[in-house]
Design a protein around this motif. Structure first.
Motif, mmCIF file in Angstrom:
data_model
loop_
_atom_site.group_PDB
_atom_site.id
_atom_site.type_symbol
_atom_site.label_atom_id
_atom_site.label_comp_id
_atom_site.label_asym_id
_atom_site.label_seq_id
_atom_site.Cartn_x
_atom_site.Cartn_y
_atom_site.Cartn_z
ATOM 1 N N THR A 278 0.943 -1.158 -0.181
ATOM 2 C CA THR A 278 0.036 -0.142 0.018
ATOM 3 C C THR A 278 0.820 1.204 -0.111
ATOM 4 N N ARG A 279 2.092 1.339 0.787
ATOM 5 C CA ARG A 279 2.841 2.681 0.873
ATOM 6 C C ARG A 279 4.332 1.988 1.122
ATOM 7 N N ILE A 280 5.018 3.117 0.987
ATOM 8 C CA ILE A 280 6.424 2.926 1.448
ATOM 9 C C ILE A 280 6.720 4.385 2.490
ATOM 10 N N THR A 281 7.316 3.881 3.636
ATOM 11 C CA THR A 281 7.530 4.773 4.569
ATOM 12 C C THR A 281 9.098 4.938 4.568
ATOM 13 N N GLU A 282 9.489 5.947 4.479
ATOM 14 C CA GLU A 282 10.992 6.291 4.791
ATOM 15 C C GLU A 282 11.087 7.074 6.258
ATOM 16 N N HIS A 283 11.726 6.384 7.129
ATOM 17 C CA HIS A 283 11.600 6.809 8.584
ATOM 18 C C HIS A 283 12.374 8.074 8.863
ATOM 19 N N LYS A 284 13.465 8.342 8.251
ATOM 20 C CA LYS A 284 14.185 9.494 8.803
ATOM 21 C C LYS A 284 13.310 10.593 8.249
ATOM 22 N N TYR A 285 12.497 10.626 7.486
ATOM 23 C CA TYR A 285 11.765 11.944 7.305
ATOM 24 C C TYR A 285 10.741 12.273 8.402
ATOM 25 N N PHE A 286 10.520 11.273 9.234
ATOM 26 C CA PHE A 286 9.580 11.660 10.385
ATOM 27 C C PHE A 286 10.353 12.470 11.491
ATOM 28 N N ALA A 287 11.695 12.561 11.280
ATOM 29 C CA ALA A 287 12.324 13.534 12.197
ATOM 30 C C ALA A 287 13.470 14.267 11.294
ATOM 31 N N PRO A 288 12.720 15.207 10.633
ATOM 32 C CA PRO A 288 13.418 15.953 9.790
ATOM 33 C C PRO A 288 14.508 16.981 10.468
ATOM 34 N N TRP A 289 14.452 17.117 11.664
ATOM 35 C CA TRP A 289 15.618 17.793 12.452
ATOM 36 C C TRP A 289 16.892 16.964 12.743
ATOM 37 N N GLU A 290 16.952 15.710 12.283
ATOM 38 C CA GLU A 290 18.058 14.877 12.477
ATOM 39 C C GLU A 290 18.527 14.730 10.899
ATOM 40 N N GLN A 291 20.038 14.308 10.764
ATOM 41 C CA GLN A 291 20.573 14.220 9.682
ATOM 42 C C GLN A 291 21.346 12.653 9.725
ATOM 43 N N HIS A 292 20.627 12.128 8.658
ATOM 44 C CA HIS A 292 21.530 10.630 8.395
ATOM 45 C C HIS A 292 22.044 10.384 6.924
ATOM 46 N N GLY A 293 23.130 9.965 6.831
ATOM 47 C CA GLY A 293 23.707 9.410 5.458
ATOM 48 C C GLY A 293 22.876 8.286 4.986
ATOM 49 N N SER A 294 22.271 7.483 5.680
ATOM 50 C CA SER A 294 21.756 6.268 5.132
ATOM 51 C C SER A 294 20.270 6.433 5.694
ATOM 52 N N SER A 295 19.337 5.405 4.938
ATOM 53 C CA SER A 295 17.713 5.718 5.373
ATOM 54 C C SER A 295 17.245 4.455 5.456
ATOM 55 N N LEU A 296 16.267 3.970 6.162
ATOM 56 C CA LEU A 296 15.655 2.788 6.239
ATOM 57 C C LEU A 296 13.965 3.156 5.872
ATOM 58 N N CYS A 297 13.673 2.177 5.300
ATOM 59 C CA CYS A 297 12.319 2.155 4.552
ATOM 60 C C CYS A 297 11.482 0.900 5.016
ATOM 61 N N TYR A 298 10.062 1.157 4.896
ATOM 62 C CA TYR A 298 9.288 0.102 5.062
ATOM 63 C C TYR A 298 8.359 0.038 3.874
ATOM 64 N N LYS A 299 8.300 -1.297 3.093
ATOM 65 C CA LYS A 299 7.177 -1.464 2.381
ATOM 66 C C LYS A 299 6.125 -2.152 3.350
ATOM 67 N N GLU A 300 4.771 -1.588 3.249
ATOM 68 C CA GLU A 300 3.851 -1.770 3.892
ATOM 69 C C GLU A 300 2.679 -2.756 3.125
ATOM 70 N N TYR A 301 2.441 -3.887 3.742
ATOM 71 C CA TYR A 301 1.169 -4.826 3.082
ATOM 72 C C TYR A 301 0.173 -5.017 4.241
ATOM 73 N N SER A 302 -0.993 -5.151 3.677
ATOM 74 C CA SER A 302 -2.161 -5.190 4.519
ATOM 75 C C SER A 302 -2.889 -6.538 4.252
ATOM 76 N N ARG A 303 -3.206 -7.412 5.087
ATOM 77 C CA ARG A 303 -3.872 -8.491 4.779
ATOM 78 C C ARG A 303 -4.786 -8.794 6.297
ATOM 79 N N ALA A 304 -5.732 -9.874 6.018
ATOM 80 C CA ALA A 304 -6.513 -10.268 7.012
ATOM 81 C C ALA A 304 -5.824 -10.772 8.294
ATOM 82 N N CYS A 305 -6.039 -10.736 9.471
ATOM 83 C CA CYS A 305 -5.330 -10.982 10.550
ATOM 84 C C CYS A 305 -5.596 -12.477 11.258
ATOM 85 N N GLY A 306 -4.709 -13.179 11.255
ATOM 86 C CA GLY A 306 -4.828 -14.510 11.613
ATOM 87 C C GLY A 306 -4.560 -14.670 13.254
#
Length: 383
Positions: A278-306
Motif C-alpha cells: 500500500t505504501r513505502i515509509t522512509e523513517h528518517k523523514y519523520f524526524a527532519p531535524w536529524e541528519q542521516h547518511g543512510s535511510s531505512l524504509c518499510y514496504k507496508e502490506y495489509s492482509r487479514a489478521c490470523g
C-alpha cells in the motif's frame, strides 16, 4: 480509599490510566504480553542507520484537543512536523489529500479554486442520492476518474474487499481541498516527539505508585486480587473467543535500507493494484531535524489478521458488529473490570483520542469510588 489496580496493556491507554490513578494515590500494576512498553506506538533507533523507526508503522501526532496536546508535551519535547503524503499513480507522483495541485496535475488544467469545484462537481455522479457504500460516496463526490486512480485499488489492498462492500462512513469526510494546502491533517496541533514515542510512555509510567511487568499475560484468576482491572487487550480474547474472532486487518513490513535518500518524503502511497504493497515509509523523514547518511524504509502490506498475528485495524462490518454485540453483552455482565482502548472497545482510535478517552476513564473511576458507585464495563460506548 487506596485501591489495588491491575492494568492489562502498556500502550497509551494503559499508561495514561495508570499514571492518573497512581497520582490519585492508588497502587497500580501494569502488565503487557510483549517485551516492550508503548504498544503499537513503540519506536526504536535502528542500529545500522541511526534512524528513529516507528516499529509498527508511522504515527504522527495531531489533535484539536488542547488538554491532550498539553498532556503529551509534558512528557516529551514535541517538534513541529507536517505530514505531507505523496502518491504514485499512472507513473506520476501526486500530493494527498486531493487538493488543487492534484486536480490540476491529474486533469492537465490550471483551474482556480472555483473552477476546480465546478470541474469536480461535473465529474461526480449526481444520480447517487444517498451513498450507501464507499464506492457510492467516492463516485458521487469526485467521479469515476479520481475514484479509480486514488481510492479503488488502495482500498482493496488496505481492506481486502471491494469498496462497494464497505460502508460510506469510511469516506464520509472526503479528503478534497480546493487550495494548495497539502497538509494531510486539519488539526490545530501537530507534531512529532523528538526522541520517538517509547520515551513518552516511559515517562508516563514513571511513578512510584506504578509497577510494570513485561512478557506477562493476563490470568483470569488474578482478577480477584485487585479492586479493579482496566483491560486494554482484545475484547474477544478476554472471553477466549467463545463466539469466534472479531475481524481485524494486520500489517506486514518489509524493511530495507539504502545509502542517501530513497523517495524524498516520509510516505509514498501506491494506489494501483499492480503494486502489492500500500505504501513505502522512509523513517528518517519523520524526524527532519536529524541528519542521516543512510535511510531505512518499510514496504507496508495489509492482509487479514490470523490467530497468531498482531491486530491493527478493526473491520467493523456487519458480521463483526453482530459478533461484537455478543461480546459487549458478556462484558456488561462482568464486575470490577473496564474495557478500554483500541482492542478493548474494538474501535480504530488515533493517539489523541486514545489519550483523551484514557483520561476520561480515569476520572470516571475516581468519581465512582468517591461516590461508592459502580464502574461500568465501558465508559465510552463502543456500539
Amino acid at each position: 480509599m487506596q485501591k489495588e489496580i491491575l492494568i492489562v496493556g502498556a500502550g497509551f491507554s494503559g499508561a495514561v490510566i495508570a499514571r492518573e490513578l497512581a497520582v490519585a494515590g492508588h497502587n497500580v500494576r501494569v502488565i503487557d504480553s510483549r517485551d516492550h512498553i508503548a504498544g503499537n506506538c513503540y519506536s526504536h533507533r535502528d542500529e545500522k542507520t541511526g534512524v528513529m523507526v516507528h516499529t509498527y508503522g508511522p504515527h504522527i501526532f495531531h489533535t484539536d484537543n488542547k488538554e491532550v496536546w498539553d498532556y503529551i508535551n509534558s512528557h516529551c519535547n514535541m517538534m513541529p512536523y507536517t505530514n505531507r503524503v505523496k502518491a504514485t499513480v499512472n507513473n506520476q507522483v501526486f500530493s494527498l489529500p486531493i487538493n488543487l495541485h492534484t486536480i490540476n496535475q491529474f486533469f492537465g488544467k490550471t483551474c482556480s479554486p472555483a473552477e476546480a469545484k465546478d470541474l469536480i462537481s461535473s465529474k461526480g455522479d449526481a444520480s447517487i442520492l444517498e451513498p450507501k457504500t464507499f464506492e457510492d460516496q467516492a463516485l458521487k463526490f469526485v467521479g469515476k476518474e479520481l475514484y479509480e486512480a486514488f481510492f479503488k485499488g488502495y482500498t482493496i489492498k488496505q481492506w481486502g474487499m471491494e469498496p462497494k462492500e464497505l460502508p460510506a462512513s469510511i469516506l464520509k469526510r472526503l479528503p478534497v481541498r480546493f487550495n494548495y494546502d497539502d497538509n494531510y491533517f486539519n488539526h490545530k496541533y501537530q507534531g512529532m516527539p523528538e526522541e520517538g514515542y517509547t520515551p513518552i510512555v516511559a515517562s508516563i509510567l514513571n511513578h512510584k505508585g506504578i509497577t510494570v511487568e513485561l512478557n506477562t499475560h493476563y490470568d483470569h484468576e488474578s482478577k480477584k486480587n485487585y479492586d479493579h482491572v482496566f483491560y486494554c487487550g482484545p475484547l474477544d480474547g478476554y472471553f477466549e473467543y467463545r463466539y469466534g474472532r472479531l475481524g481485524y486487518r494486520t500489517l506486514d513490513f518489509e524493511a530495507f535500507s539504502v545509502e542517501g535518500d530513497y523517495q524524498g518524503c516520509a510516505v509514498m502511497n501506491y494506489c494501483s493494484l499492480d503494486v502489492p504493497y500500500t505504501r513505502i515509509t522512509e523513517h528518517k523523514y519523520f524526524a527532519p531535524w536529524e541528519q542521516h547518511g543512510s535511510s531505512l524504509c518499510y514496504k507496508e502490506y495489509s492482509r487479514a489478521c490470523g490467530e497468531d498475528d498482531l491486530p491493527y485495524y478493526p473491520i467493523r462490518q456487519m458480521g463483526e458488529m453482530s459478533l461484537l454485540q455478543k461480546y459487549l453483552d458478556e462484558a456488561d455482565q462482568e464486575k470490577n473490570i473496564t474495557f478500554v482502548g483500541r482492542l478493548g472497545t474494538y474501535r480504530y482510535l488515533d493517539m489523541d483520542v486514545t489519550i483523551a478517552e484514557a483520561l476520561e476513564v480515569a476520572r470516571h473511576y475516581t468519581q465512582a469510588i468517591a461516590k461508592d458507585g459502580d464502574m461500568p464495563a465501558f465508559v465510552i460506548n463502543p456500539r
